[in-house]
Each structure stands twice: as structure tokens, then as C-alpha cells.
Write an enzyme that holds these catalytic residues in place. Structure first.
Site, PDB file in Angstrom:
ATOM      1  N   SER A 209       0.778  -1.228   0.000  1.00 54.29           N
ATOM      2  CA  SER A 209       0.000   0.000   0.000  1.00 54.29           C
ATOM      3  C   SER A 209       0.811   1.280   0.000  1.00 54.29           C
ATOM      4  O   SER A 209       0.303   2.323  -0.413  1.00 54.29           O
ATOM      5  CB  SER A 209      -0.937   0.013   1.206  1.00 54.29           C
ATOM      6  OG  SER A 209      -0.194  -0.017   2.417  1.00 54.29           O
ATOM      7  N   HIS A 237      -5.541  -4.276  -0.900  1.00 59.86           N
ATOM      8  CA  HIS A 237      -5.449  -3.125  -1.792  1.00 59.86           C
ATOM      9  C   HIS A 237      -5.679  -3.511  -3.254  1.00 59.86           C
ATOM     10  O   HIS A 237      -5.438  -2.693  -4.146  1.00 59.86           O
ATOM     11  CB  HIS A 237      -4.100  -2.427  -1.631  1.00 59.86           C
ATOM     12  CG  HIS A 237      -3.950  -1.765  -0.302  1.00 59.86           C
ATOM     13  ND1 HIS A 237      -4.429  -0.497  -0.025  1.00 59.86           N
ATOM     14  CD2 HIS A 237      -3.406  -2.205   0.859  1.00 59.86           C
ATOM     15  CE1 HIS A 237      -4.184  -0.191   1.230  1.00 59.86           C
ATOM     16  NE2 HIS A 237      -3.561  -1.206   1.788  1.00 59.86           N
ATOM     17  N   LYS A 268     -12.148  -0.764   1.467  1.00 56.86           N
ATOM     18  CA  LYS A 268     -11.412   0.037   0.478  1.00 56.86           C
ATOM     19  C   LYS A 268     -12.219   0.082  -0.817  1.00 56.86           C
ATOM     20  O   LYS A 268     -13.169   0.840  -0.916  1.00 56.86           O
ATOM     21  CB  LYS A 268      -9.997  -0.512   0.320  1.00 56.86           C
ATOM     22  CG  LYS A 268      -9.178  -0.326   1.608  1.00 56.86           C
ATOM     23  CD  LYS A 268      -7.772  -0.803   1.485  1.00 56.86           C
ATOM     24  CE  LYS A 268      -6.924  -0.411   2.685  1.00 56.86           C
ATOM     25  NZ  LYS A 268      -7.432  -0.886   3.999  1.00 56.86           N
TER      26      LYS A 268
END
Length: 416
Positions: A209, A237, A268
Site C-alpha cells: 500500500s 489493496h 477500500k
């Protein structure tokens, strides 16, 4: 509080502040349908009443709230603003109420939880999935439980793994060996150093990330098969972002079947909150049955499960959000490179602009927010090593071309 305890806490916080690593929360009020535009109200916590700081270390003070464009959100595809997701959550609130009512085994399981787990298992081509309240807890619980169940286990951890994975390894009590980031030769050397009869777990991420680089997953799987190791892949991610259905980098590279356990997040690209794991049914059942972090934690609220379910189902079918986001990422990278910005190069959606000094990084971030209405949170130690402090940009499909141009101009004004 006794003075000697309070003084010690005060001293440690002051050290943190003087290094430029003290963390303020920027208070950003979202308005439905307006993201990435938000209203900035300043910073919290404001402890100056009893914790004095020098003027050089105070956060920016706003004369009045003002409009700001957020450039560092992990709501990568803007699904937190999706009408589809919001409608599903509102409907679930009206049907089930606000909370889950307890842990999953007491009172906290609904059809939404079961449906979401089935969708996540299908997303990764696995037999089963299990929900957690966060990606952090999913990692810590799963790795620590596997490390305990696999007696005499050795866990091989990439040096850049997330803090949640490190916590899980530590709490497992298993022996650990740390391999240099994405260094396959070093990983193999460590694998060769261990008795072939011992159980082994290779724990790594797909998209890292902070640097945005991507692991050589297929090559790691080759080593795992050669040395009879269990593979644990963190795709937080990448889920929603990569692959034809948003199954992550492993799906994009058509190798998800070679991964024993995949961990992901709902907080996310899917736009809500929560974490999960997906794998063979017996593995999922063992973690469900033995992980105290799962057993003793209240379940996700049904409305969260409903929003995540709607988001996962949508992104399995829609590439619109992913394509728009990739277009914006490419444009920001190109403009920054052309202007001479010092980027940490990668092939992902994460754009790190290297600053290299904690206090300067914080100062740039403060000035961008106060003077240009650009919000980029400074990334300092311990999130990244000292000397690699950076601004981390994550363009979304909701950013406009004008906003991109304004971002690039503002960065060059304050960094060059």
C-alpha cells in the site's frame, strides 16, 4: 493520574511531535453525492489546553470551514458514494435494525452475512469465506490461528507486510523468518534452511500500500509448491480493483487457485467496512472455530453486510469504475513525471510522491490543505521507514480533469 505516569506520557508525545510524526485527524465532512469534494473543518484532537506545543508544530488553523478535494482516500472506486450501496444499506436498516445483536454464534448471523460470505468465496473461486469486523482483525486472527494449529510451524513473512500480519505472526507463537521484500532468492534461501518436515506458511501481499509495488505471486507459488508451504495472500489493496470481476491480482493473473488462503477487505474498493478470508472449507471452518478474535467479537451490522454485498455483486459485473479510475491514475502519474516529481514507480493505482523528511512532509500537507484546498495526508514513520516520508495519492473515478490539473499545479508549487 499520578504525576510520574502523566509526565512519561507527556514526554513521549512531545518527542513524537518534535520529530514531526504526531498524528492529527483532519476533520472532513462528506456530503452525499459530492465526493471527492468535502468540507474541511480543521484538525482533531486539539490537546493544546494541557499539552503545549511550539508554534512550529501546531496544525493549520482555519478561519472558517472550506471546500477541499480529497486525494488520499482508500475508497478507491467511490463505492462508498454509490446509490446502489446506500440503497441496500438503508433497506437493511429498515428490515433488520441497526446492530447485529451479538457475536455470530449467539445472535449475530443473518441471511445477509451468509450471502456475503458465499459471494466472497465465489469472487476468489474458493469453497468458503468468513467475515471479520476489519481487515486488520482478519489478518491477525487468521495467521495467529493457523500458526497455532500447524504445530512446529515456521512463518515466512515479507519484510514489508502490514502491521496486522506482523501482529498475527507474533501472536501465533510460531517461529518466523523475514525475507527481503519481493526477493525470491532470499525467500528460497530461508525455505532451504528449514527442515523439510516442518510445516511452513508463506505470508505476503499482492499490492503493497505505501510503495504500490506488486508481488511476484506466481513465482512465490512455485516456491511454495517446491517446499511444501501453505500460501497466505493479503489482497486488501487489490480486491475490487484488479481482475475481470475484481478478485484481485491473483484473479487477474489466473492463479487464485494456487493460493491456499486469500484475505481481503470491504473497507477500500468495496466502499464500506470489514474484512474477510476465503479458502478451502476446512481451513475456513478451523479459523471460525478456533480464532478468539472471531468467536468473541460482535458481528458486522446487517446494513454493512448489505452494502458490501451490493458492492461486491456490482463490481463483479461492472468494469466502468475500474477503467475510469485507471485512466485518472495514468493521467496523474504522467503529469507528475513530466513536471519532474520524484515518484516511487510502480504498476498499481497508488502514487507515492517522495519527500524524505517528516517535518517537511507534514508542512507540505498542511499548506496544501490550508492554501489550495488539496488534502493529502503525510505518510511518515512508523508507516514507512524514516527518510522515505511521502505524499500518497490515490485518484478515484470521481475526480475530474480540472481537479487533476489543480492537484498537480498545487504539488509543484509546494514541493519544488
Amino acid at each position: 493520574m499520578f504525576d510520574r505516569y502523566e509526565q512519561l506520557l507527556h514526554d513521549r508525545l512531545r518527542e513524537l511531535t518534535l520529530r514531526g510524526d504526531y498524528r492529527y485527524f483532519a476533520r472532513m465532512e462528506r456530503s452525499e453525492g459530492q465526493f471527492p469534494a468535502v468540507t474541511a473543518h480543521g484538525f482533531s484532537p486539539d490537546f493544546r489546553a494541557y499539552y503545549p506545543k511550539t508554534a512550529n508544530h501546531l496544525p493549520p488553523i482555519f478561519d472558517a470551514p472550506h471546500e477541499t478535494i480529497v486525494w488520499c482516500s482508500n475508497d478507491y472506486l467511490g463505492m462508498g458514494q454509490s446509490d446502489l450501496v446506500k440503497s441496500a444499506m438503508c433497506s437493511a436498516i429498515n428490515t433488520y435494525g441497526a446492530g447485529a445483536g451479538g457475536t455470530r454464534n449467539i445472535a449475530g448471523t443473518t441471511e445477509l452475512h451468509d450471502e456475503l460470505e458465499a459471494e466472497l468465496a465465489d469472487l476468489h473461486g474458493k469453497q468458503a469465506a468468513l467475515l471479520f469486523t476489519s481487515g486488520y482483525i482478519a489478518n491477525e486472527a487468521s495467521i495467529s490461528t493457523l500458526g497455532r494449529i500447524f504445530s512446529d510451524c515456521v512463518i515466512f513473512s515479507d519484510a514489508d507486510n502490514h502491521a496486522s500480519m506482523i501482529a498475527g505472526i507474533r501472536h501465533s507463537g510460531a517461529e518466523k523468518k523475514i525475507w527481503r521484500h519481493n526477493d525470491l532468492d532470499h525467500l528460497e534461501q530461508l525455505l532451504q534452511s528449514v527442515d523439510p518436515a516442518r510445516r511452513k506458511i508463506i505470508a505476503f501481499e499482492s499490492v503493497y500500500s505505501m510503495d504500490g509495488d506488486i508481488a511476484p505471486i506466481a513465482d512465490i507459488c512455485d516456491l511454495a509448491e517446491r517446499y511444501d508451504a501453505f500460501t497466505y495472500l493479503d489482497e486488501v489493496h487489490a480486491v475490487g480493483m484488479y481482475g475481470p470481476r475484481g478478485g484481485g491480482v491473483a484473479e487477474r493473473e489466473n492463479i487464485a487457485n494456487r493460493i491456499d488462503l486469500i484475505q481481503g477487505t470491504l473497507g477500500k474498493a468495496f466502499g464500506v467496512v470489514g474484512g474477510y478470508i476465503a479458502g478451502d472449507a476446512v481451513c475456513i471452518d478451523a479459523i471460525r472455530s478456533f480464532a478468539p478474535e472471531f468467536i468473541f467479537t460482535t458481528a458486522l451490522p446487517p446494513a454493512i453486510a448489505a452494502g458490501a454485498l451490493a458492492s461486491v455483486r456490482h463490481l463483479k459485473k461492472s468494469d466502468v469504475e475500474r477503467l475510469a479510475q485507471r485512466r485518472n491514475v495514468a493521467k496523474v502519474k504522467s503529469l507528475l513525471r513530466d513536471g519532474g516529481a520524484k515518484l516511487i514507480e510502480n504498476d498499481s493505482h497508488i502514487i507515492p510522491v517522495l519527500i524524505g523528511d517528516a517535518r517537511r512532509c507534514k508542512s507540505i500537507s498542511d499548506n496544501l490543505l490550508r492554501e489550495r484546498g488539496v488534502y493529502l495526508q503525510p505518510i511518515n514513520y512508523p508507516t514507512v521507514p524514516k527518510g522515505t516520508e511521502r505524499l500518497r495519492i490515490t485518484p478515484s473515478p470521481l475526480h475530474t480533469d480540472d481537479q487533476i490539473d489543480e492537484l498537480v499545479e498545487a504539488i509543484f508549487q509546494h514541493t519544488l
